[in-house]
Design a protein around this motif. Structure first.
Motif, PDB file in Angstrom:
ATOM      1  N   LEU A   1      10.681  13.370  -7.474  1.00  0.00           N
ATOM      2  CA  LEU A   1      10.664  13.700  -8.903  1.00  0.00           C
ATOM      3  C   LEU A   1      11.755  14.702  -9.252  1.00  0.00           C
ATOM      4  O   LEU A   1      12.407  14.595 -10.289  1.00  0.00           O
ATOM      5  CB  LEU A   1       9.292  14.265  -9.288  1.00  0.00           C
TER       6      LEU A   1
ATOM      7  N   ILE B   1      14.652   7.448 -10.278  1.00  0.00           N
ATOM      8  CA  ILE B   1      14.166   7.985  -9.006  1.00  0.00           C
ATOM      9  C   ILE B   1      14.719   7.146  -7.864  1.00  0.00           C
ATOM     10  O   ILE B   1      14.724   5.913  -7.927  1.00  0.00           O
ATOM     11  CB  ILE B   1      12.629   7.982  -8.951  1.00  0.00           C
TER      12      ILE B   1
ATOM     13  N   LEU C   1       4.125   6.846  -6.498  1.00  0.00           N
ATOM     14  CA  LEU C   1       4.420   7.340  -7.845  1.00  0.00           C
ATOM     15  C   LEU C   1       4.077   6.301  -8.903  1.00  0.00           C
ATOM     16  O   LEU C   1       3.561   6.640  -9.974  1.00  0.00           O
ATOM     17  CB  LEU C   1       5.897   7.739  -7.939  1.00  0.00           C
TER      18      LEU C   1
ATOM     19  N   LEU D   1       3.256   8.036 -12.318  1.00  0.00           N
ATOM     20  CA  LEU D   1       4.311   9.051 -12.369  1.00  0.00           C
ATOM     21  C   LEU D   1       5.690   8.406 -12.475  1.00  0.00           C
ATOM     22  O   LEU D   1       6.666   9.091 -12.802  1.00  0.00           O
ATOM     23  CB  LEU D   1       4.254   9.938 -11.122  1.00  0.00           C
ATOM     24  N   ALA D   2       5.765   7.121 -12.209  1.00  0.00           N
ATOM     25  CA  ALA D   2       7.022   6.374 -12.309  1.00  0.00           C
ATOM     26  C   ALA D   2       6.711   4.959 -12.756  1.00  0.00           C
ATOM     27  O   ALA D   2       5.580   4.486 -12.654  1.00  0.00           O
ATOM     28  CB  ALA D   2       7.761   6.364 -10.969  1.00  0.00           C
TER      29      ALA D   2
ATOM     30  N   VAL E   1      11.160   7.911 -14.220  1.00  0.00           N
ATOM     31  CA  VAL E   1      10.066   8.853 -14.424  1.00  0.00           C
ATOM     32  C   VAL E   1       9.354   8.554 -15.738  1.00  0.00           C
ATOM     33  O   VAL E   1       9.997   8.341 -16.768  1.00  0.00           O
ATOM     34  CB  VAL E   1      10.595  10.305 -14.429  1.00  0.00           C
TER      35      VAL E   1
ATOM     36  N   GLY F   1       5.043  11.744 -15.324  1.00  0.00           N
ATOM     37  CA  GLY F   1       5.895  12.235 -14.256  1.00  0.00           C
ATOM     38  C   GLY F   1       6.768  13.392 -14.699  1.00  0.00           C
ATOM     39  O   GLY F   1       7.053  14.307 -13.916  1.00  0.00           O
ATOM     40  N   ARG F   2       7.203  13.384 -15.959  1.00  0.00           N
ATOM     41  CA  ARG F   2       8.024  14.494 -16.454  1.00  0.00           C
ATOM     42  C   ARG F   2       7.223  15.785 -16.502  1.00  0.00           C
ATOM     43  O   ARG F   2       7.744  16.864 -16.213  1.00  0.00           O
ATOM     44  CB  ARG F   2       8.570  14.152 -17.839  1.00  0.00           C
TER      45      ARG F   2
ATOM     46  N   ARG G   1       6.954  16.917 -12.985  1.00  0.00           N
ATOM     47  CA  ARG G   1       8.263  17.411 -12.559  1.00  0.00           C
ATOM     48  C   ARG G   1       8.540  18.796 -13.132  1.00  0.00           C
ATOM     49  O   ARG G   1       9.086  19.678 -12.453  1.00  0.00           O
ATOM     50  CB  ARG G   1       9.348  16.427 -13.008  1.00  0.00           C
TER      51      ARG G   1
END
Length: 351
Positions: free
Chosen positions: A11, A19, A29, A34-35, A54, A58-59, A62
């Motif tokens: 991430l 990614i 992920l 998350l992705a 992402v 996920g952001r 991160r």
């Protein structure tokens, strides 16, 4: 949700939201939102490829990871350029904002950037760059600097001049590519080591042997090694690479666990790695997942890899040295760390 270090690195090193990580990390992920996978068309080959980006969830994750690591004094990269972190502030909703001072500006000139921004990256404390896909590999060191630090501390490499090898027509240090890799095991201790092949080189004419050019950046002609191939050396290198590609390459479908291929090592450099297992990708049966002792691979089964065949490589090197004046062979000296098959192969052109 608690993420493992490889998942956190995946991430953190996302460039413009994209990614790049091992297949099992990408699957985790995607499974936890998350992705996400996106099908895109390559601009040059026009082939359809699958990339991972992402998501909003996920952001947020991160941003929390970067906010935890962005302590005062940490070096970061932003759309305004490189800068130094001065602090961080919490905002409503649990988000964080990183405060930083851009390089070359007054100490009172403080700017802010959201921690979840895909354009915010942590810099390596040693080389002051974003680093490779394994950044940070150890603390605030990128994978390359961490491997280089291990080599400098190793008694095996201390005081020894690194051998040179050729990759894609450029000279680079062999020890740089083989910091951490699995190589073919030798059950026959009497097996002859591979001869080392060298290509004719000269002092780089672009950087005049300094290794740097244009605002202190690494010279792209010699790759920072201060030497480049002559015309005769380049012809021999091209012929060697063509022979290896013709006789020592197989498709991903033909690989079996235990095979040794030329691929990315755990230090994100090219080297010999061992195939651990191979299976189909759940989201696309036409693509496969390859797990190795170095970096994994996710792509079509028709992708070709260079496989380790010492007898064929020995024959190719002997033939190239006889046919071309720009190539020569040298037998490894006794006790040389590169005297066995796997390390002798590192002193030659790709592979």
């Amino acid at each position: 949700m608690k993420l493992s270090p490889p998942q956190q690195r995946a991430l953190m090193t996302a460039v413009n939201g994209r990614i790049q990580a091992r297949p099992n990390t990408l699957e985790f992920l995607v499974r936890h939102d998350l992705a996400e996978c996106r099908t895109e068309q390559c601009g040059t080959t026009r082939r359809t490829v699958v990339h991972h980006y992402v998501t909003d969830t996920g952001r947020v994750a991160r941003g929390e990871i970067i906010a935890a690591r962005a302590t005062p004094g940490t070096r970061i990269s932003t759309p305004m350029g490189k800068g130094t972190v001065t602090g961080k502030e919490g905002r409503e909703g649990g988000s964080w904002v990183v405060l930083f001072r851009p390089d070359g500006q007054a100490e009172t000139n403080i700017h802010a950037i959201p921690a979840m921004s895909v354009y915010l990256h942590l810099l390596c404390a040693r080389c002051d760059a974003i680093g490779d896909n394994s950044m940070p590999a150890r603390g605030m060191l990128c994978g390359f600097c961490a491997a280089q630090e291990d080599r400098e501390d190793s008694p095996e490499t201390r005081g020894r001049t690194a051998a040179l090898h050729v990759r894609s027509g450029r000279l680079s240090r062999a020890s740089r590519s083989f910091a951490d890799q699995s190589a073919p095991s030798s059950e026959d201790g009497a097996r002859r080591p591979l001869p080392r092949i060298a290509f004719e080189s000269e002092v780089c004419t672009r950087c005049s042997g300094t290794g740097r050019r244009s605002f202190g950046r690494v010279c792209f002609k010699c790759n920072g090694t201060k030497r480049s191939l002559t015309r005769r050396g380049q012809r021999a290198c091209t012929a060697y690479q063509a022979a290896v590609a013709k006789r020592c390459t197989v498709t991903m479908r033909e690989l079996e666990p235990g095979d040794v291929i030329w691929h990315l090592t755990s230090g994100n450099r090219r080297g010999w790695v061992t195939v651990r297992f191979k299976r189909e990708y759940e989201a696309d049966p036409a693509r496969g997942v390859l797990e190795t002792s170095g970096k994994g691979y996710l792509g079509p089964f028709g992708t070709r890899f260079t496989i380790y065949r010492p007898d064929v490589l020995r024959e190719i090197r002997t033939d190239i040295a006889k046919r071309f004046k720009g190539a020569s062979l040298a037998e490894p000296e006794p006790g040389d760390p590169e005297s066995d098959d796997r390390r002798a192969a590192t002193s030659a052109a790709h592979p």
